[in-house]
Design an enzyme around this catalytic site. Structure first.
Site, PDB file in Angstrom:
ATOM      1  N   GLU A   1       0.831  -1.250   0.016  1.00 21.73           N
ATOM      2  CA  GLU A   1      -0.079  -0.123  -0.078  1.00 21.73           C
ATOM      3  C   GLU A   1       1.058   1.282  -0.078  1.00 21.73           C
ATOM      4  O   GLU A   1       1.724   1.301   0.924  1.00 21.73           O
ATOM      5  CB  GLU A   1      -0.794  -0.060   1.305  1.00 21.73           C
ATOM      6  CG  GLU A   1      -2.047   1.229   1.412  1.00 21.73           C
ATOM      7  CD  GLU A   1      -2.731   1.318   2.605  1.00 21.73           C
ATOM      8  OE1 GLU A   1      -2.723   2.427   3.030  1.00 21.73           O
ATOM      9  OE2 GLU A   1      -3.187   0.117   3.085  1.00 21.73           O
TER      10      GLU A   1
ATOM     11  N   CYS B   1      -2.554   8.765   2.728  1.00 26.20           N
ATOM     12  CA  CYS B   1      -2.236   8.144   1.180  1.00 26.20           C
ATOM     13  C   CYS B   1      -3.585   8.691   0.427  1.00 26.20           C
ATOM     14  O   CYS B   1      -3.306   8.485  -0.809  1.00 26.20           O
ATOM     15  CB  CYS B   1      -2.065   6.735   1.453  1.00 26.20           C
ATOM     16  SG  CYS B   1      -3.382   5.692   1.926  1.00 26.20           S
TER      17      CYS B   1
END
Length: 463
Positions: free
Chosen positions: A234, A268
């Site tokens: 990720e 993110c």
């Protein structure tokens, strides 16, 4: 024993210490976990895993205030948001427990060909093996829960290497699990240098690698992982938002502000690139700037703080450089644009920075939102898709056909309609594609990835 001092990103004060593991100690931790996995007679039965996880929830629920302060102190996320993180972490364990009740295999059809007669087949799940978890700084407790708890729920020994800036939350989670009855060695936290972290990720004894962090490091570790190791990465996104002329501006502006400035933009999927139809662009940009200018920036432990510090001083320097570059390339600073201190940066809104500015092409990971004017939806989608990042995106519109068009055409793993890009609940699939990552997170999805399906086929003349 080597000790690492953990410092507050706001004022540099020491907020705790953790053991710093050597290369040899990390190797020993891997050996312990691998030995536990190889002893199949010692695997934890489901009911025992449920009992341990329920106990962990009880312990955490009784320590919400202490865990909130721990999490905020080392990570810099404001107190109010850190409390939400702890409550999410507790709920994350609940999700894992609930997932276990439907964590099952299925019957495989037999008997419909002559060669498969007299047979009965079904699958069931087994733990994949040792899980190596390398984590990021921005959600130190909840990310640890997302990486460690699915492993324990699936029956895997797990070793987590937290970010060196924020290691205390992961260490505390492992302690809580042991207090809850998890046998020693099933969950371990190792705080170590990158070389030892690479050993953890690439060891042939590691069956599953879950990595949350920068793309450069993630893709490097993926290339070095041992044959057979399952990898989920990720990384970050450069989240695009499209605002059509018919958007509900009153409802949208607070959402964009929250999505852009939550945890000082160090998320993110933070709102970063907002493409607004030219007929309402100035209004949206100015109203967003007004909200941003009123946000309270400062000490993360002050309950009134809405935007805390960046994780370190060099990040403030970098964000300052990127914003200055955007201004020299034609971007209009509507609010912010300056450092407040060595650790804090003003929430910043930039109107129409050039498409080649760093704030337009890279993940800022700071409290900066860029607003761009566009003429039609096709143009907005094309500009939103110019980058290699592909994570979460959003569109604000009342027109169902335009919403569906954006959902279909945006390069994203999830598209929010009339919500900001940072929306997430912990049972949904979550992860990036292209340079933004590999595979999906989310507690049920991680549990599935941390398992393997084994099939049993029974042959009998009575079948």
């Amino acid at each position: 024993m080597s000790v690492l001092e953990v410092k507050s990103p706001f004022d540099g004060k020491v907020v705790g210490t953790v053991k710093y593991s050597t290369h040899e100690e990390v190797e020993a931790a891997i050996d312990v976990a691998h030995k536990i996995f190889l002893n199949k007679d010692g695997w934890l039965p489901k009911y025992k895993r449920v009992e341990i996880l329920e106990n962990a929830m009880k312990i955490m629920s009784s320590q919400v205030e202490e865990l909130t302060i721990l999490c905020a102190s080392e990570g810099g996320k404001p107190y109010i948001d850190s409390k939400v993180e702890i409550l999410r972490a507790i709920n994350g364990i609940k999700i894992a427990i609930e997932t276990l009740s439907v964590f099952e295999g299925k019957e495989i059809a037999m008997g419909h060909t002559n060669t498969s007669t007299n047979r009965l087949a079904y699958t069931f799940k087994e733990p994949i093996g040792v899980v190596a978890a390398i984590s990021a700084f921005n959600h130190p407790f909840n990310l640890a829960v997302h990486q460690v708890i699915p492993a324990i729920a699936a029956g895997c020994p797990v070793i987590i290497r937290p970010a060196s800036q924020t290691p205390m939350s992961a260490v505390r989670l492992v302690e809580i699990l042991e207090e809850a009855g998890l046998p020693k060695g099933w969950a371990q936290a190792v705080v170590c240098d990158r070389k030892a972290g690479e050993l953890l990720a690439t060891s042939p004894k590691t069956a599953f690698l879950t990595f949350i962090g920068s793309g450069a490091v993630g893709w490097y570790l993926n290339s070095k992982a041992s044959d057979g190791t399952r990898v989920v990465l990720e990384h970050g996104g450069v989240a695009p938002v499209i605002v059509e002329a018919d958007a509900d501006i009153d409802d949208m502006i607070p959402a964009l502000a929250k999505g852009g400035f939550y945890h000082a933009g160090q998320v993110c999927v933070s709102v970063q690139r907002v493409f607004v139809h030219e007929s309402i662009c100035d209004e949206v940009a100015n109203r967003l700037a007004t909200i941003a200018s009123k946000l309270i920036v400062g000490d993360q432990l002050d309950p009134k703080t809405e935007v805390g510090p960046l994780i370190n001083h060099s990040e403030v320097d970098r964000v300052e450089e990127w914003v200055n570059e955007a201004a020299t390339k034609g971007g209009k600073i509507l609010t912010g644009g300056k450092r407040i201190s060595n650790s804090c940066y003003e929430p910043t809104v930039i109107l129409n920075p050039s498409d080649d500015a760093l704030v337009s092409t890279k993940e800022v990971f700071g409290p900066v939102v860029c607003v761009y004017s566009y003429k039609d939806l096709d143009e907005a989608i094309s500009r939103a898709n110019q980058l290699d990042a592909s994570f979460q995106a959003a569109i604000f519109t009342k027109h169902i056909d335009n919403a569906l068009k954006a959902v279909k055409r945006l390069n994203a793993t999830a598209v929010m309609v009339n919500d900001h890009t940072a929306f997430r609940v912990d049972w949904m699939p979550f992860g990036g594609a292209k340079v933004s990552g590999l595979g999906m997170g989310g507690i049920p999805h991680s549990m599935n990835d941390m398992s393997v399906e084994k099939m049993m086929v029974i042959k009998s003349p009575v079948l």
